[in-house]
Design a protein around this motif. Structure first.
Motif, PDB file in Angstrom:
ATOM      1  N   SER A  89       0.802  -1.221   0.000  1.00  0.00           N
ATOM      2  CA  SER A  89       0.000   0.000   0.000  1.00  0.00           C
ATOM      3  C   SER A  89       0.839   1.277   0.000  1.00  0.00           C
ATOM      4  O   SER A  89       0.324   2.351  -0.308  1.00  0.00           O
ATOM      5  CB  SER A  89      -0.933   0.002   1.216  1.00  0.00           C
ATOM      6  N   VAL A  90       2.137   1.163   0.337  1.00  0.00           N
ATOM      7  CA  VAL A  90       2.973   2.370   0.406  1.00  0.00           C
ATOM      8  C   VAL A  90       4.158   2.337  -0.547  1.00  0.00           C
ATOM      9  O   VAL A  90       4.906   3.314  -0.645  1.00  0.00           O
ATOM     10  CB  VAL A  90       3.481   2.610   1.847  1.00  0.00           C
ATOM     11  N   LYS A  91       4.329   1.228  -1.257  1.00  0.00           N
ATOM     12  CA  LYS A  91       5.464   1.123  -2.177  1.00  0.00           C
ATOM     13  C   LYS A  91       5.440   2.245  -3.207  1.00  0.00           C
ATOM     14  O   LYS A  91       4.389   2.567  -3.766  1.00  0.00           O
ATOM     15  CB  LYS A  91       5.425  -0.229  -2.900  1.00  0.00           C
ATOM     16  N   GLY A  92       6.612   2.833  -3.428  1.00  0.00           N
ATOM     17  CA  GLY A  92       6.723   3.912  -4.396  1.00  0.00           C
ATOM     18  C   GLY A  92       6.394   5.279  -3.825  1.00  0.00           C
ATOM     19  O   GLY A  92       6.651   6.293  -4.474  1.00  0.00           O
ATOM     20  N   ARG A  93       5.814   5.306  -2.617  1.00  0.00           N
ATOM     21  CA  ARG A  93       5.456   6.589  -2.001  1.00  0.00           C
ATOM     22  C   ARG A  93       6.245   6.845  -0.714  1.00  0.00           C
ATOM     23  O   ARG A  93       6.563   7.982  -0.407  1.00  0.00           O
ATOM     24  CB  ARG A  93       3.958   6.619  -1.681  1.00  0.00           C
ATOM     25  N   PHE A  94       6.532   5.798   0.040  1.00  0.00           N
ATOM     26  CA  PHE A  94       7.241   5.918   1.318  1.00  0.00           C
ATOM     27  C   PHE A  94       8.663   5.392   1.164  1.00  0.00           C
ATOM     28  O   PHE A  94       8.914   4.445   0.418  1.00  0.00           O
ATOM     29  CB  PHE A  94       6.543   5.112   2.399  1.00  0.00           C
ATOM     30  N   THR A  95       9.575   5.999   1.927  1.00  0.00           N
ATOM     31  CA  THR A  95      10.960   5.552   1.946  1.00  0.00           C
ATOM     32  C   THR A  95      11.453   5.496   3.384  1.00  0.00           C
ATOM     33  O   THR A  95      11.380   6.492   4.110  1.00  0.00           O
ATOM     34  CB  THR A  95      11.872   6.490   1.140  1.00  0.00           C
ATOM     35  N   ILE A  96      11.949   4.318   3.788  1.00  0.00           N
ATOM     36  CA  ILE A  96      12.538   4.170   5.112  1.00  0.00           C
ATOM     37  C   ILE A  96      14.051   4.299   4.991  1.00  0.00           C
ATOM     38  O   ILE A  96      14.653   3.830   4.013  1.00  0.00           O
ATOM     39  CB  ILE A  96      12.144   2.816   5.756  1.00  0.00           C
ATOM     40  N   SER A  97      14.653   4.967   5.959  1.00  0.00           N
ATOM     41  CA  SER A  97      16.106   5.120   5.955  1.00  0.00           C
ATOM     42  C   SER A  97      16.589   5.202   7.402  1.00  0.00           C
ATOM     43  O   SER A  97      15.783   5.320   8.322  1.00  0.00           O
ATOM     44  CB  SER A  97      16.530   6.366   5.181  1.00  0.00           C
TER      45      SER A  97
END
Length: 116
Positions: A63-71
């Motif tokens: 549901s969040v792929k391509g929109r959210f980034t974890i780092s």
């Protein structure tokens, strides 16, 4: 004592962005996988993203792929969640979590509200 402190939540319009932070202490952050979950009242907690100690890209819920980034920044004991193109259905309390001693620890959460 393990401590996780989230920040960065707030009210944002659809299509907007937010960056969440989670500052960790009380365990060896460098070798720990970190995750973000989110929870809506009355629903189960949903895994949003995970980043391992040696990972760069992370793993994400569909549901969040391509929109959210974890780092992560190991020098600051901090994990981040960059959230772009936010949708009303992203509205939730976002929680940081880790399981360093065979027990899962949670932060207090930060509220994200996506609304016009």
């Amino acid at each position: 004592q393990v401590r996780l402190v989230e920040s960065g939540g707030g009210l944002v319009q659809p299509g907007g962005s937010l960056r969440l932070s989670c500052v960790a202490s009380g365990f060896n952050f460098d070798v720990s996988s970190m995750s973000w979950y989110r929870q809506v009242t009355g629903k189960e907690r949903e895994l949003v993203a995970t980043i391992s100690h040696g990972d760069i890209t992370g793993n994400y819920a569909e549901s969040v792929k391509g929109r959210f980034t974890i780092s992560r920044d190991n020098a600051k004991n901090t994990v981040y969640l960059q959230m772009n193109a936010l949708k009303p259905e992203d509205t939730a309390v976002y929680l940081c979590t880790v399981m360093p001693f065979l027990r899962r620890y949670w932060g207090q959460g930060t509220q994200v509200t996506v609304s016009s």
